[in-house]
Structure formats: structure tokens, C-alpha cells
Scaffold this motif. Structure first.
Motif, PDB file in Angstrom:
ATOM      1  N   PRO A 189      52.361  52.089  35.263  1.00  0.00           N
ATOM      2  CA  PRO A 189      51.713  52.868  34.196  1.00  0.00           C
ATOM      3  C   PRO A 189      50.213  52.613  34.093  1.00  0.00           C
ATOM      4  O   PRO A 189      49.474  53.445  33.559  1.00  0.00           O
ATOM      5  CB  PRO A 189      52.438  52.408  32.934  1.00  0.00           C
ATOM      6  N   ASN A 190      49.736  51.468  34.588  1.00  0.00           N
ATOM      7  CA  ASN A 190      48.306  51.148  34.504  1.00  0.00           C
ATOM      8  C   ASN A 190      47.955  50.134  35.569  1.00  0.00           C
ATOM      9  O   ASN A 190      48.829  49.636  36.288  1.00  0.00           O
ATOM     10  CB  ASN A 190      47.949  50.621  33.106  1.00  0.00           C
ATOM     11  N   GLY A 191      46.671  49.830  35.671  1.00  0.00           N
ATOM     12  CA  GLY A 191      46.208  48.849  36.644  1.00  0.00           C
ATOM     13  C   GLY A 191      45.347  49.473  37.720  1.00  0.00           C
ATOM     14  O   GLY A 191      45.036  50.669  37.693  1.00  0.00           O
TER      15      GLY A 191
ATOM     16  N   SER B  80      33.317  47.423  37.481  1.00  0.00           N
ATOM     17  CA  SER B  80      33.517  47.028  36.087  1.00  0.00           C
ATOM     18  C   SER B  80      34.154  48.151  35.286  1.00  0.00           C
ATOM     19  O   SER B  80      35.094  47.932  34.509  1.00  0.00           O
ATOM     20  CB  SER B  80      32.180  46.630  35.462  1.00  0.00           C
ATOM     21  N   THR B  81      33.669  49.378  35.493  1.00  0.00           N
ATOM     22  CA  THR B  81      34.214  50.522  34.755  1.00  0.00           C
ATOM     23  C   THR B  81      35.667  50.771  35.138  1.00  0.00           C
ATOM     24  O   THR B  81      36.509  51.070  34.284  1.00  0.00           O
ATOM     25  CB  THR B  81      33.368  51.780  35.025  1.00  0.00           C
ATOM     26  N   ALA B  82      35.993  50.648  36.434  1.00  0.00           N
ATOM     27  CA  ALA B  82      37.363  50.844  36.892  1.00  0.00           C
ATOM     28  C   ALA B  82      38.288  49.787  36.293  1.00  0.00           C
ATOM     29  O   ALA B  82      39.414  50.084  35.875  1.00  0.00           O
ATOM     30  CB  ALA B  82      37.417  50.800  38.410  1.00  0.00           C
ATOM     31  N   THR B  83      37.809  48.546  36.243  1.00  0.00           N
ATOM     32  CA  THR B  83      38.612  47.464  35.669  1.00  0.00           C
ATOM     33  C   THR B  83      38.862  47.691  34.185  1.00  0.00           C
ATOM     34  O   THR B  83      39.992  47.517  33.691  1.00  0.00           O
ATOM     35  CB  THR B  83      37.911  46.117  35.882  1.00  0.00           C
ATOM     36  N   GLN B  84      37.823  48.091  33.459  1.00  0.00           N
ATOM     37  CA  GLN B  84      37.980  48.364  32.033  1.00  0.00           C
ATOM     38  C   GLN B  84      38.937  49.526  31.799  1.00  0.00           C
ATOM     39  O   GLN B  84      39.738  49.516  30.848  1.00  0.00           O
ATOM     40  CB  GLN B  84      36.615  48.667  31.399  1.00  0.00           C
ATOM     41  N   ALA B  85      38.888  50.531  32.669  1.00  0.00           N
ATOM     42  CA  ALA B  85      39.810  51.662  32.541  1.00  0.00           C
ATOM     43  C   ALA B  85      41.246  51.205  32.721  1.00  0.00           C
ATOM     44  O   ALA B  85      42.160  51.643  31.999  1.00  0.00           O
ATOM     45  CB  ALA B  85      39.460  52.736  33.577  1.00  0.00           C
ATOM     46  N   ALA B  86      41.473  50.296  33.685  1.00  0.00           N
ATOM     47  CA  ALA B  86      42.821  49.779  33.901  1.00  0.00           C
ATOM     48  C   ALA B  86      43.291  48.959  32.708  1.00  0.00           C
ATOM     49  O   ALA B  86      44.459  49.037  32.317  1.00  0.00           O
ATOM     50  CB  ALA B  86      42.842  48.924  35.167  1.00  0.00           C
ATOM     51  N   LEU B  87      42.376  48.182  32.108  1.00  0.00           N
ATOM     52  CA  LEU B  87      42.746  47.363  30.950  1.00  0.00           C
ATOM     53  C   LEU B  87      43.107  48.211  29.737  1.00  0.00           C
ATOM     54  O   LEU B  87      43.883  47.777  28.877  1.00  0.00           O
ATOM     55  CB  LEU B  87      41.591  46.415  30.593  1.00  0.00           C
ATOM     56  N   THR B  88      42.538  49.405  29.663  1.00  0.00           N
ATOM     57  CA  THR B  88      42.791  50.274  28.501  1.00  0.00           C
ATOM     58  C   THR B  88      43.931  51.256  28.747  1.00  0.00           C
ATOM     59  O   THR B  88      44.067  52.254  28.035  1.00  0.00           O
ATOM     60  CB  THR B  88      41.520  51.040  28.116  1.00  0.00           C
ATOM     61  N   GLY B  89      44.754  51.001  29.794  1.00  0.00           N
ATOM     62  CA  GLY B  89      45.973  51.768  29.966  1.00  0.00           C
ATOM     63  C   GLY B  89      45.957  52.854  31.013  1.00  0.00           C
ATOM     64  O   GLY B  89      46.881  53.665  31.064  1.00  0.00           O
ATOM     65  N   HIS B  90      44.935  52.895  31.857  1.00  0.00           N
ATOM     66  CA  HIS B  90      44.866  53.916  32.901  1.00  0.00           C
ATOM     67  C   HIS B  90      45.296  53.329  34.248  1.00  0.00           C
ATOM     68  O   HIS B  90      45.115  52.136  34.499  1.00  0.00           O
ATOM     69  CB  HIS B  90      43.446  54.464  33.029  1.00  0.00           C
ATOM     70  N   LEU B  91      45.823  54.189  35.093  1.00  0.00           N
ATOM     71  CA  LEU B  91      46.127  53.809  36.474  1.00  0.00           C
ATOM     72  C   LEU B  91      44.979  54.297  37.342  1.00  0.00           C
ATOM     73  O   LEU B  91      44.677  55.491  37.362  1.00  0.00           O
ATOM     74  CB  LEU B  91      47.444  54.435  36.928  1.00  0.00           C
ATOM     75  N   VAL B  92      44.326  53.372  38.037  1.00  0.00           N
ATOM     76  CA  VAL B  92      43.119  53.685  38.803  1.00  0.00           C
ATOM     77  C   VAL B  92      43.363  53.423  40.284  1.00  0.00           C
ATOM     78  O   VAL B  92      43.736  52.304  40.681  1.00  0.00           O
ATOM     79  CB  VAL B  92      41.913  52.843  38.326  1.00  0.00           C
TER      80      VAL B  92
ATOM     81  N   ALA C 178      44.398  40.304  36.081  1.00  0.00           N
ATOM     82  CA  ALA C 178      45.078  41.055  35.028  1.00  0.00           C
ATOM     83  C   ALA C 178      45.270  42.521  35.385  1.00  0.00           C
ATOM     84  O   ALA C 178      46.172  43.180  34.836  1.00  0.00           O
ATOM     85  CB  ALA C 178      44.288  40.942  33.729  1.00  0.00           C
ATOM     86  N   THR C 179      44.464  43.041  36.291  1.00  0.00           N
ATOM     87  CA  THR C 179      44.502  44.489  36.547  1.00  0.00           C
ATOM     88  C   THR C 179      45.035  44.881  37.919  1.00  0.00           C
ATOM     89  O   THR C 179      45.519  46.009  38.093  1.00  0.00           O
ATOM     90  CB  THR C 179      43.093  45.093  36.392  1.00  0.00           C
ATOM     91  N   ILE C 180      44.945  43.986  38.902  1.00  0.00           N
ATOM     92  CA  ILE C 180      45.329  44.385  40.256  1.00  0.00           C
ATOM     93  C   ILE C 180      46.841  44.573  40.350  1.00  0.00           C
ATOM     94  O   ILE C 180      47.615  43.720  39.914  1.00  0.00           O
ATOM     95  CB  ILE C 180      44.829  43.345  41.290  1.00  0.00           C
ATOM     96  N   ARG C 181      47.285  45.707  40.880  1.00  0.00           N
ATOM     97  CA  ARG C 181      48.713  45.983  41.017  1.00  0.00           C
ATOM     98  C   ARG C 181      49.166  45.937  42.475  1.00  0.00           C
ATOM     99  O   ARG C 181      50.331  45.695  42.758  1.00  0.00           O
ATOM    100  CB  ARG C 181      49.055  47.356  40.430  1.00  0.00           C
ATOM    101  N   GLY C 182      48.269  46.199  43.358  1.00  0.00           N
ATOM    102  CA  GLY C 182      48.613  46.149  44.776  1.00  0.00           C
ATOM    103  C   GLY C 182      47.445  46.583  45.626  1.00  0.00           C
ATOM    104  O   GLY C 182      46.553  47.309  45.163  1.00  0.00           O
ATOM    105  N   VAL C 183      47.432  46.110  46.885  1.00  0.00           N
ATOM    106  CA  VAL C 183      46.373  46.470  47.824  1.00  0.00           C
ATOM    107  C   VAL C 183      47.026  46.854  49.147  1.00  0.00           C
ATOM    108  O   VAL C 183      47.849  46.097  49.693  1.00  0.00           O
ATOM    109  CB  VAL C 183      45.382  45.320  48.056  1.00  0.00           C
ATOM    110  N   LEU C 184      46.668  48.018  49.658  1.00  0.00           N
ATOM    111  CA  LEU C 184      47.177  48.494  50.945  1.00  0.00           C
ATOM    112  C   LEU C 184      46.061  48.449  51.966  1.00  0.00           C
ATOM    113  O   LEU C 184      45.033  49.114  51.807  1.00  0.00           O
ATOM    114  CB  LEU C 184      47.702  49.925  50.812  1.00  0.00           C
ATOM    115  N   GLY C 185      46.233  47.647  53.006  1.00  0.00           N
ATOM    116  CA  GLY C 185      45.296  47.654  54.132  1.00  0.00           C
ATOM    117  C   GLY C 185      45.847  48.540  55.231  1.00  0.00           C
ATOM    118  O   GLY C 185      47.059  48.553  55.476  1.00  0.00           O
ATOM    119  N   GLN C 186      44.991  49.281  55.899  1.00  0.00           N
ATOM    120  CA  GLN C 186      45.500  50.197  56.926  1.00  0.00           C
ATOM    121  C   GLN C 186      44.512  50.451  58.047  1.00  0.00           C
ATOM    122  O   GLN C 186      43.293  50.256  57.900  1.00  0.00           O
ATOM    123  CB  GLN C 186      45.927  51.521  56.300  1.00  0.00           C
ATOM    124  N   ARG C 187      45.037  50.867  59.179  1.00  0.00           N
ATOM    125  CA  ARG C 187      44.287  51.339  60.331  1.00  0.00           C
ATOM    126  C   ARG C 187      45.044  52.523  60.926  1.00  0.00           C
ATOM    127  O   ARG C 187      46.200  52.766  60.589  1.00  0.00           O
ATOM    128  CB  ARG C 187      44.159  50.252  61.414  1.00  0.00           C
TER     129      ARG C 187
END
Length: 577
Positions: A330-332, A416-428, A456-465
Motif C-alpha cells: 500500500p505504500n513505500g 527526500s520528496t519521494a521518501t516523504q511521499a512514501a511515509l505519508t502513505g503513497h507507493l512510489v 522505514a520506506t524501502i519495500r524492495g529493490v530489483l536489479g536487472q540487465r
């Protein structure tokens, strides 16, 4: 005969025989079909011509009817009008007149204007063309559809160039019109509009799209000009036009993208919008001054290739399930990492297409917008106007969004803006240019985000080639040498044979056709997040992941080697460890 002008066409004011009789005599329809058409015409109250009735009844095509009509009036019938029309001559008549009457000027020789018409029987139209143009007119016949298609090609609306019908095989003899280097601006602009130059540029665009190329490179050297396409991530030479055409070709591309053809000392960037086979394709143009003239690179943005189902990107079954779990949060903050050209945008477009729904407000900020996704509010940055990622993201947060996609996190303010958006309930969703997934976490810390906020905000990271796939038409098995066997066996279960492409005409002898993704997915658990919050180093994070059996890019790539999708050399080429 028309006596108002001299003509080398034996135009007859009346046909040699009625149309129906001529069609029956030529064996195109039977007498019974003619009678049926005439009765149908009577029922319609003579509102349609016999030829139109025959086409409507599917007895004949428009071309078949018009060929017989043209022969009856002593007028040549032509096809491929867009290939033979002179672009400068097309503009001899007002656009409105051409579109209203379906008339196409073809060429002008000694004050005689040759014009293609779809109604050779219309004497009044011929006289009107002479009055409008001021030239003696001779006519040829072409179908209305053919003329309309050519008019769209040469008189595009809103700077959209329709290139389907104005390409053909390149023949050096066709370009002998340009014999010397053009230096005067007026001459250059005039030559850039000539038919051979227009045809060659459109041929390059058309063939590049057909080849599945992502970029076109026009590279001048010392009395040598080469054209290369980037296909499946690799460049290959496709054409060597006459060197003397370089300035005219560059100018033609500049004209299409609204760039300054007189400025050759500084780089320029522009856009071209074309229609190819009924679909829009965007081209990004970049010019760069060099020792032997300007180098031009055209990036092809084909919407047909931009949105791919997640199931077809190359995820393993387990990784795809975990990835779908992450993007359903739902967020992060969810990140996709990799160098330029690794398929990050394609992955994010696939994600947005999957999670898009009427219940959510999905909004993006991109540079550039590479594909249109119905139902998603997409915005393109304009740094010259001060509309950068950070500014656009702040504005988007006032648009009541649920899910945001930021094309790239480039600076501390955007992060910073992306992190704050995730903290306030957005999925970024966003991308980072890092070598692997763990590096993305420490990159956020390095640009100024507090470690506890990242945790607190990171939900996952996908590395790719992206790696090239083995061509299915020349795929063969082989016994690898000891070094390759050892390298692959380090990551996968035992095997007896591997696979490669022998090379065939369909893959241009490369042994590869298309590309597939290799991935590593960082799915943070509590211990990992605690380590991030406590400021763990990148090396410490990597060690923790490896101790838990984390699958790296190379490991995923080697599994695809084992499965016969790609080669070990491809995986080594795009991965470090």
C-alpha cells in the motif's frame, strides 16, 4: 481531346466504350454481374456511379475499376505515387484544394505539371487545377486511397510524418543527383527537400523499426559515411550512403525535428513524430559536432515494444511471485536499478499496466515519456523551464495521487520528496543507476536520506540487465569447454550440454534474436532493515544477503544459460560477479 494545352497524353473527352461493356470485354466481370450491378444502381436511384456499385458489391476493387476507366480515357494508371512525387511540387497547390479534390501533383517539367487524379472523367477538375497552379496540366490516374495516403505523407498535420509509403530499397544511382558537398545554407535546405534525401531518411527510419532497432547512428568519417543500428543492445553497420549526402541527410532530420540547420557548432536535441503502419512512433534526435561533420543519433521510441507483460520479462516463477507481492504494497519506495539500456523503464511500465485500476490515481514524472499508458496520468520534465523531477514530484503530491512513478532519483531533493511521499502513505516507484540492488539502498543514504528513513520506506529493490536470446531458428546444442562448464556449474545444477546460435539469415548471422531480462530481487527482512537503520556499509549488507542464499544477477543469468535461453558469454558481458 483537350485543346487547352499541349500534352503527351492522348486524353479523350469521352471514353472509347461504356465502363460496363469495357469491364465485361476485359473479363473482369460477367454479363450477369453487370446486370446485377445495374439493377442495384436503379434501386439506389442513380446516386452512385457504376464503378462504385461494383466495388460495393465486391465484384471488383477500386484499382481494377479505375484502371479500365483510365484506359477508356487514354490516361496512364499509376501506383506508388508517394515514391515518385517530388515533395516541392506537391506544395504547388493549396493543401485544402488537394484534400478536397483528392489531387496529387507529381512532378513539374518545362512548365507542365503532371497530376494524379482519382476521377479522370472530371474535365472541370482538370481545368480547375490549371487555373490554381498556373501551369499546363497533364493527368494520370490513381486510386483515391493511394492519393490520400501520399498526401498524408507529404502534407502531415501537427508535424507528424507518415513514412509507410515513402521508402524503398536504397540504390546509390538514385542519389546521383547530389554530387558535391553542399555548403550554402539555401542550397542545403533545398537539397534536403529533394526526393532522394527524403526517401533515404524515411528508408532508414522504416527499416530500423522493422529491424527492432532502438537507435540509428549517422556517423561521418574522412570521406566516408556509415549508418549503424543498435539492435538487441549491439551496434551493427547497415548502410554506407554516398559521403556527399551527409549534410543533406543531417539537414533533413533537423528539419523534421524543428532544429536549426544553420547551427553546426553546438549539440542540438529535438523530437520527430512519425506514423508507421498506422501507429505512432516517437523519435528523439541528438546532433553532436565532430571532426568530419555532425554525428546524428536517433532514438526510436516504439510504443509497441514499450509495454510488455510482467510474465514475459524473464522472471523465474518464485521471483515473479515475490515481485508481485512487493508492487502490491500500500505504500513505500520500490526501486529498479541498472545502467542505461537495461530495461528499467520497460519493467516499470509493465508494473503500472498491471496495477492500474479505476480505484487508484496513478501518476508519473518521466524524462521522456516513452509510452502512453491508458488511465495513467503521465507528465514529462522540462529542465530548461525549471520543471525538474523534484519540482514535478512536489506538484504531483498536490494532485491526490495513490501511486507515483518517478523516472529517476537523481538528487537529494528528489530522493527526500519521494521518501516523504512514501511515509505519508503513497507507493512510489523509481529507478537508480547502480550496479546492483544493495547499492541502491546505500545510494539513498549517500545522497542525504537518513538511514532510519530508508529502512522505514524501502519495500524492495530489483536489479536487472538485458541479455540477448539465442536465435530459435539456428539454435544448436554443444559441449562447452572446461572453463565455461566450471563457470556455469558454480551457479546451477549439473548439465551435459549448453546451447548457442549457429547464425542464420534471420538473425543476421549473430546467433541471437531478441533480449530477455536477468534479475536480482532484494526483499528486505527485519534484520536487513535493522542493519540499514544502524548505518551498515554496502559490504556488510552484501555479506548478510549472501549468507541468506540471495540469488545474484549472474546466478539468475546462468540459470537462463542452463535453460538454453542465452549464452554464458552474454551473462559474463553484462554482470560483474
Amino acid at each position: 481531346m483537350i485543346q487547352s494545352h499541349e500534352s503527351n497524353i492522348n486524353y479523350q473527352a469521352t471514353p472509347s466504350k461504356p465502363l460496363g461493356e469495357a469491364l465485361v470485354d476485359n473479363g473482369l466481370i460477367t454479363a450477369e454481374q453487370l446486370q446485377e450491378a445495374l439493377e442495384y444502381q436503379q434501386q439506389k436511384g442513380h446516386k452512385k456511379l457504376l464503378g462504385e456499385i461494383l466495388v460495393e458489391l465486391n465484384f471488383l476493387s477500386e484499382q481494377q475499376v479505375l484502371e479500365v476507366v483510365a484506359d477508356g480515357y487514354g490516361v496512364p494508371f499509376v501506383t506508388h505515387t508517394a515514391r515518385i512525387a517530388d515533395p516541392r511540387v506537391v506544395e504547388q497547390l493549396p493543401r485544402e484544394f488537394l484534400e478536397e479534390h483528392r489531387v496529387l501533383p507529381l512532378f513539374l517539367v518545362r512548365d507542365v505539371l503532371t497530376v494524379a487524379v482519382s476521377e479522370p472523367a472530371n474535365l472541370f477538375l482538370i481545368e480547375e487545377v490549371e487555373r490554381e497552379s498556373g501551369f499546363t496540366v497533364q493527368i494520370v490516374a490513381a486510386t483515391g486511397q493511394e492519393i490520400e495516403s501520399s498526401l498524408r505523407a507529404y502534407l502531415p498535420s501537427a508535424n507528424v510524418f507518415v513514412i509507410d509509403d515513402i521508402y524503398e530499397d536504397v540504390d546509390d544511382a538514385d542519389f546521383s543527383i547530389i554530387e558535391n558537398q553542399v555548403t550554402e545554407l539555401a542550397d542545403l535546405e533545398e537539397v534536403a527537400g529533394r526526393s532522394p534525401v527524403v526517401k533515404l531518411v524515411n528508408y532508414l527510419i522504416y527499416s530500423a523499426v522493422q529491424e527492432g532497432a532502438s537507435d540509428i547512428h549517422l556517423e561521418p568519417d574522412d570521406h566516408h559515411l556509415r549508418v549503424r543500428y543498435r539492435v538487441d543492445g549491439r551496434l551493427y553497420e547497415t548502410l554506407n550512403p554516398p559521403y556527399q549526402m551527409h549534410a543533406a541527410l543531417t539537414s533533413r532530420i533537423k528539419i523534421m525535428s524543428n532544429l536549426d540547420i544553420s547551427e553546426r557548432r553546438i549539440p542540438q536535441d529535438g523530437d520527430i513524430h512519425v506514423m508507421l503502419e498506422g501507429r505512432p512512433i516517437d523519435l528523439r534526435v541528438s546532433t553532436m559536432p565532430g571532426k568530419f561533420g555532425e554525428k546524428t543519433v536517433v532514438r526510436i521510441i516504439d510504443n509497441r515494444n514499450a509495454i510488455v507483460s510482467l510474465d514475459k520479462l524473464g522472471f523465474s516463477q518464485d521471483m515473479l511471485k515475490n515481485w508481485k507481492d512487493i508492487i502490491s504494497q500500500p505504500n513505500g519506495v520500490v526501486l529498479v536499478t541498472g545502467p542505461t539500456g537495461s530495461g528499467k523503464s520497460t519493467t516499470l511500465y509493465s508494473v503500472l499496466s498491471m496495477i492500474n485500476s479505476e480505484q487508484h490515481n496513478l501518476s508519473t514524472v518521466e524524462d521522456p515519456v516513452e509510452a502512453n499508458i491508458p488511465g495513467v496520468n503521465q507528465s514529462q520534465v522540462n529542465e530548461r523551464a525549471g520543471y525538474d523531477f523534484a519540482t514535478a514530484l512536489r506538484a504531483l503530491l498536490r494532485q491526490d495521487p495513490d501511486i507515483l512513478m518517478v523516472g529517476e532519483i537523481r538528487d537529494a531533493e528528489t530522493a527526500s520528496t519521494a521518501t516523504q511521499a512514501a511515509l505519508t502513505g503513497h507507493l512510489v516507484f523509481s529507478t537508480l543507476h547502480t550496479n546492483d540492488a544493495p547499492s541502491a539502498v546505500t545510494r539513498l543514504v549517500n545522497v542525504g536520506i537518513e538511514p532510519y528513513l530508508v529502512a522505514a520506506t524501502i519495500r524492495g529493490v530489483l536489479g536487472q540487465r538485458l541479455v540477448r536470446k539465442i536465435c530459435p531458428h539456428c539454435k544448436e546444442s554443444y559441449e562447452p569447454d572446461a572453463i565455461t562448464s566450471e563457470a556455469v556449474a558454480e551457479y546451477v545444477e549439473p548439465f551435459d550440454v549448453l546451447y548457442r546460435g549457429k547464425g542464420c539469415a534471420r538473425c543476421r548471422g549473430t546467433g541471437f534474436a531478441g533480449r530477455i531480462g536477468i534479475f536480482e530481487l532484494l526483499l528486505p527482512d527485519e534484520k536487513f532493515l535493522t542493519a540499514v537503520a544502524e548505518g551498515a556499509s554496502l559490504q556488510e549488507l552484501r555479506e548478510y544477503l549472501k549468507s541468506g542464499g540471495w540469488s545474484t544477477l549472474r546466478a539468475d543469468g546462468m540459470q537462463k544459460v542452463r535453460d538454453g535461453l542465452t549464452t554464458a558469454e552474454e551473462v559474463f558481458y553484462v554482470t560483474v560477479t
